[in-house]
Design an enzyme around this catalytic site. Structure first.
Site, PDB file in Angstrom:
ATOM      1  N   ALA A  69      95.450 -45.915   6.413  1.00 44.67           N
ATOM      2  CA  ALA A  69      95.756 -47.585   5.771  1.00 44.67           C
ATOM      3  C   ALA A  69      95.916 -47.330   8.039  1.00 44.67           C
ATOM      4  CB  ALA A  69      96.518 -47.419   5.196  1.00 44.67           C
ATOM      5  N   GLY A 112      96.602 -43.108   2.416  1.00 47.03           N
ATOM      6  CA  GLY A 112      96.089 -44.667   1.436  1.00 47.03           C
ATOM      7  C   GLY A 112      94.821 -44.611   1.370  1.00 47.03           C
ATOM      8  N   GLU A 115      94.615 -42.065  -1.110  1.00 42.24           N
ATOM      9  CA  GLU A 115      95.610 -43.382  -2.992  1.00 42.24           C
ATOM     10  C   GLU A 115      94.744 -44.244  -3.082  1.00 42.24           C
ATOM     11  OE1 GLU A 115      99.974 -43.838  -2.064  1.00 42.24           O
ATOM     12  OE2 GLU A 115      98.407 -44.022  -0.201  1.00 42.24           O
ATOM     13  N   GLU A 135     101.959 -39.626   5.566  1.00 43.41           N
ATOM     14  CA  GLU A 135     102.663 -40.741   6.046  1.00 43.41           C
ATOM     15  C   GLU A 135     103.749 -40.139   6.209  1.00 43.41           C
ATOM     16  OE1 GLU A 135      99.901 -42.102   3.218  1.00 43.41           O
ATOM     17  OE2 GLU A 135     100.818 -40.100   3.324  1.00 43.41           O
TER      18      GLU A 135
END
Length: 251
Positions: A69, A112, A115, A135
């Site tokens: 992200a 992300g 993911e 993370e």
């Protein structure tokens, strides 16, 4: 989306072909990091596929899938943004598309980005692919599906090694644990991903859709199997395909 490509997106390169949609994550200066604009644009892609279902291929620009992200945006998010599930809502929408989805992963799939790949039905990778969830080192959890989706894909032990221990899954480890279907040379990644979509496109779209629906249902579901098969048994497509099969067998 057009057959020749779609230029209306800022962070994506989108091509709609007759039998598939190809989406390239395209933020080359940010290693294809997922920001708010990309989230919104991927929602738009999902909406179009929901309206006109076609198999989806996701690939990253250059030699990286998605470097996580966008941390500059993530740093400014607070409780309300977390509760809104900005990334997780998109990834769940992607996962629930009625069509097969494929992620073609070269290089980093971090945070992300990993993911996002987990939300797809099938992943293929190059030898340079690496899946990781950094993370906790940033003071947060992998909050867009990794804490439960990765466990479903590779098992609890491996998921804990990645999520708690900070281990990275390189391409060989990802293949060994079933996260990716195959490892292909980087220069063949697009070709092999399209070959996979070709096999899907040759099958009954309705049969694939209903197979995915049953696969993704919770718990054992023999009744769902029976009801789904009952629908498919009544289709002309099923009859035609089996007739062609039997005719080929007679030759």
């Amino acid at each position: 989306m057009t057959g020749a490509g779609e230029n209306a997106f800022e962070t994506l390169r989108v091509e709609r072909r007759e039998d598939r949609v190809v989406v390239e994550l395209h933020r080359p200066r940010a290693r294809n990091a997922i920001n708010g604009t990309m989230i919104a644009e991927l929602h738009e892609v999902c909406a179009r596929i929901e309206a006109d279902p076609l198999p989806l291929l996701l690939i990253g620009h250059g030699n990286v899938f998605a470097g996580g992200a966008d941390i500059s945006e993530l740093r400014e998010r607070g409780r309300e943004e977390a509760l809104a599930g900005i990334n997780s809502r998109l990834f769940e929408r992607l996962h629930r598309l009625r069509v097969p989805t494929v992620a073609a992963v070269d290089g980093w799939a971090l945070g992300g980005g990993a993911e996002l790949s987990y939300a797809c039905d099938i992943r293929i990778a190059t030898p340079a692919a690496v899946f990781a969830q950094p993370e906790p080192g940033l003071g947060i959890i992998a909050g867009a599906g990794a804490c439960w989706r990765l466990k479903e894909l590779v098992g609890a032990s491996v998921a804990k090694q990645v999520l708690l221990g900070g281990y990275r899954l390189d391409a060989e480890a990802a293949l060994r644990h079933g996260l990716v279907a195959e490892i292909v040379p980087a220069e063949e990644l697009g070709e092999r991903a399209h070959a996979l979509i070709d096999r899907m496109a040759a099958s009954s779209a309705l049969a694939l859709r209903m197979t995915k629906m049953v696969l993704d249902a919770d718990g054992p579901h023999p009744l769902a199997d029976d009801l789904t098969q009952a629908v498919l048994f009544e289709t002309a497509d099923k009859h035609d395909r089996m007739t062609r099969f039997l005719e080929r067998k007679k030759r």
